[in-house]
Design a protein around this motif. Structure first.
Motif, PDB file in Angstrom:
ATOM      1  N   VAL A   3      -0.681  12.822  -0.140  1.00  0.00           N
ATOM      2  CA  VAL A   3      -1.826  12.706  -1.048  1.00  0.00           C
ATOM      3  C   VAL A   3      -3.079  13.146  -0.302  1.00  0.00           C
ATOM      4  N   PRO A   4      -4.130  13.521  -1.000  1.00  0.00           N
ATOM      5  CA  PRO A   4      -5.359  13.971  -0.326  1.00  0.00           C
ATOM      6  C   PRO A   4      -5.959  12.878   0.546  1.00  0.00           C
ATOM      7  N   ALA A   5      -6.848  13.273   1.429  1.00  0.00           N
ATOM      8  CA  ALA A   5      -7.524  12.322   2.305  1.00  0.00           C
ATOM      9  C   ALA A   5      -8.311  11.305   1.489  1.00  0.00           C
ATOM     10  N   ASN A   6      -8.391  10.083   2.007  1.00  0.00           N
ATOM     11  CA  ASN A   6      -9.115   9.015   1.334  1.00  0.00           C
ATOM     12  C   ASN A   6     -10.607   9.141   1.602  1.00  0.00           C
ATOM     13  N   THR A   7     -11.413   9.185   0.550  1.00  0.00           N
ATOM     14  CA  THR A   7     -12.871   9.253   0.683  1.00  0.00           C
ATOM     15  C   THR A   7     -13.500   8.217  -0.227  1.00  0.00           C
ATOM     16  N   VAL A   8     -14.778   7.988  -0.050  1.00  0.00           N
ATOM     17  CA  VAL A   8     -15.483   7.031  -0.889  1.00  0.00           C
ATOM     18  C   VAL A   8     -15.413   7.441  -2.353  1.00  0.00           C
ATOM     19  N   ASP A   9     -15.527   8.754  -2.607  1.00  0.00           N
ATOM     20  CA  ASP A   9     -15.531   9.241  -3.982  1.00  0.00           C
ATOM     21  C   ASP A   9     -14.134   9.443  -4.549  1.00  0.00           C
ATOM     22  N   ASN A  10     -13.137   9.538  -3.676  1.00  0.00           N
ATOM     23  CA  ASN A  10     -11.760   9.760  -4.129  1.00  0.00           C
ATOM     24  C   ASN A  10     -10.832   8.889  -3.300  1.00  0.00           C
ATOM     25  N   ARG A  11     -10.676   7.644  -3.720  1.00  0.00           N
ATOM     26  CA  ARG A  11      -9.852   6.697  -2.965  1.00  0.00           C
ATOM     27  C   ARG A  11      -8.382   6.920  -3.306  1.00  0.00           C
ATOM     28  N   THR A  12      -7.685   7.532  -2.364  1.00  0.00           N
ATOM     29  CA  THR A  12      -6.267   7.793  -2.582  1.00  0.00           C
ATOM     30  C   THR A  12      -5.388   6.750  -1.905  1.00  0.00           C
ATOM     31  N   MET A  13      -5.990   5.897  -1.063  1.00  0.00           N
ATOM     32  CA  MET A  13      -5.261   4.764  -0.514  1.00  0.00           C
ATOM     33  C   MET A  13      -5.249   3.656  -1.563  1.00  0.00           C
ATOM     34  N   VAL A  14      -4.083   3.127  -1.846  1.00  0.00           N
ATOM     35  CA  VAL A  14      -3.968   2.071  -2.851  1.00  0.00           C
ATOM     36  C   VAL A  14      -3.286   0.860  -2.224  1.00  0.00           C
ATOM     37  N   SER A  15      -3.551  -0.309  -2.787  1.00  0.00           N
ATOM     38  CA  SER A  15      -2.964  -1.536  -2.241  1.00  0.00           C
ATOM     39  C   SER A  15      -2.453  -2.444  -3.356  1.00  0.00           C
ATOM     40  N   THR A  67       0.836  -1.199   0.000  1.00  0.00           N
ATOM     41  CA  THR A  67       0.000   0.000   0.000  1.00  0.00           C
ATOM     42  C   THR A  67       0.869   1.248   0.000  1.00  0.00           C
ATOM     43  N   ASN A  68       0.216   2.408   0.031  1.00  0.00           N
ATOM     44  CA  ASN A  68       0.953   3.670   0.153  1.00  0.00           C
ATOM     45  C   ASN A  68       0.855   4.237   1.566  1.00  0.00           C
ATOM     46  N   VAL A  69       0.526   3.361   2.531  1.00  0.00           N
ATOM     47  CA  VAL A  69       0.324   3.787   3.921  1.00  0.00           C
ATOM     48  C   VAL A  69       1.549   3.414   4.758  1.00  0.00           C
ATOM     49  N   THR A  70       2.011   4.348   5.573  1.00  0.00           N
ATOM     50  CA  THR A  70       3.224   4.123   6.369  1.00  0.00           C
ATOM     51  C   THR A  70       2.942   3.997   7.862  1.00  0.00           C
ATOM     52  N   THR A  71       1.676   3.860   8.252  1.00  0.00           N
ATOM     53  CA  THR A  71       1.347   3.842   9.670  1.00  0.00           C
ATOM     54  C   THR A  71       1.041   2.449  10.225  1.00  0.00           C
ATOM     55  N   PRO A  92       4.333   8.867  -3.730  1.00  0.00           N
ATOM     56  CA  PRO A  92       3.710   9.627  -2.638  1.00  0.00           C
ATOM     57  C   PRO A  92       2.989   8.706  -1.659  1.00  0.00           C
ATOM     58  N   THR A  93       3.107   9.008  -0.374  1.00  0.00           N
ATOM     59  CA  THR A  93       2.513   8.167   0.653  1.00  0.00           C
ATOM     60  C   THR A  93       1.246   8.798   1.202  1.00  0.00           C
ATOM     61  N   TRP A  94       0.406   7.949   1.771  1.00  0.00           N
ATOM     62  CA  TRP A  94      -0.829   8.402   2.396  1.00  0.00           C
ATOM     63  C   TRP A  94      -0.652   8.304   3.899  1.00  0.00           C
TER      64      TRP A  94
END
Length: 218
Positions: A107-119, A62-66, A101-103
């Motif tokens: 990158v912008p906040a992840n929302t239902v209409d704009n999913r910026t979290m990727v896996s 994913t692009n998540v570092t937490t 770019p990491t989330w």
């Protein structure tokens, strides 16, 4: 009669196969999975290095570092932290890595209409080594059994969002396995004989009161 027996055999075979699949996915709590296994967007593992050291790994697609590993020694007690509804142990300092770019930093906040979290990215592996007698992280209590030659180490993922789509097909968060512990045994922790006297010294000092308070509240 034969058709009924055949149908029963097929049904039984399906049940056995399904049970085997569940067992393979879940596995015993003490199983030590290989890095990247079982398959998933975020996987984690640990192994004994000897010398009272353990190596922890997080493989992150994913692009998540937490996503962060929590761990404990010899089933020691955890801490209560405001805003967290479960005990927290030696967490801190062992989090996932990802390519930019990491989330959520870049990158912008992840929302239902704009999913910026990727896996679906290429995997990035974060590897950490913990010396049980001199651990790193925000919480570093003394070993519960400082003179033991081996120690039980439990570990799990405790932080990070559940993933781009929230749930995997089996309706479990893809990154934390419902916070279930995995377990390894860390070896080589017995104190070495004192070359001057031949006697065995203490295993691990308890540390100063300042060190302990700093670990709790630092």
């Amino acid at each position: 009669m034969m058709n009924r027996m055949n149908r029963s055999a097929v049904a039984l075979g399906s049940v056995v196969a399904a049970a085997a699949t569940v067992a393979a996915v879940a596995g015993p709590a003490s199983a030590v999975p290989a890095p990247g296994s079982p398959e998933g967007a975020v996987t984690f593992s640990a192994r004994d290095l000897g010398g009272c050291r353990a190596e922890f790994s997080i493989v992150n697609k994913t692009n998540v570092t937490t996503y962060t590993i929590d761990w404990r020694v010899d089933e020691e007690d955890g801490r209560t932290i405001a805003g967290i509804d479960f005990p927290v142990y030696r967490t801190g300092g062992m989090s996932s890595k990802a390519n930019s770019p990491t989330w959520p930093d870049e990158v912008p906040a992840n929302t239902v209409d704009n999913r910026t979290m990727v896996s679906d990215r290429d995997p990035v592996t974060a590897t950490y080594i913990q010396d049980l007698k001199n651990p790193t992280g925000e919480f570093k209590p003394a070993l519960p059994n400082p003179d033991a030659a081996t120690h039980r180490v439990d570990y799990r993922i405790v932080l990070g969002p559940p993933g781009n789509n929230g749930q995997t097909p089996n309706e479990q968060p893809e990154w934390l396995g419902d916070r279930q512990w995995r377990t390894i045994t860390v070896t080589g922790c017995a104190a070495a004989p004192d070359p001057g006297t031949g006697s065995v010294g203490g295993g691990s000092s308890s540390g100063s009161l300042g060190d302990l308070l700093g670990g709790l509240f630092g």
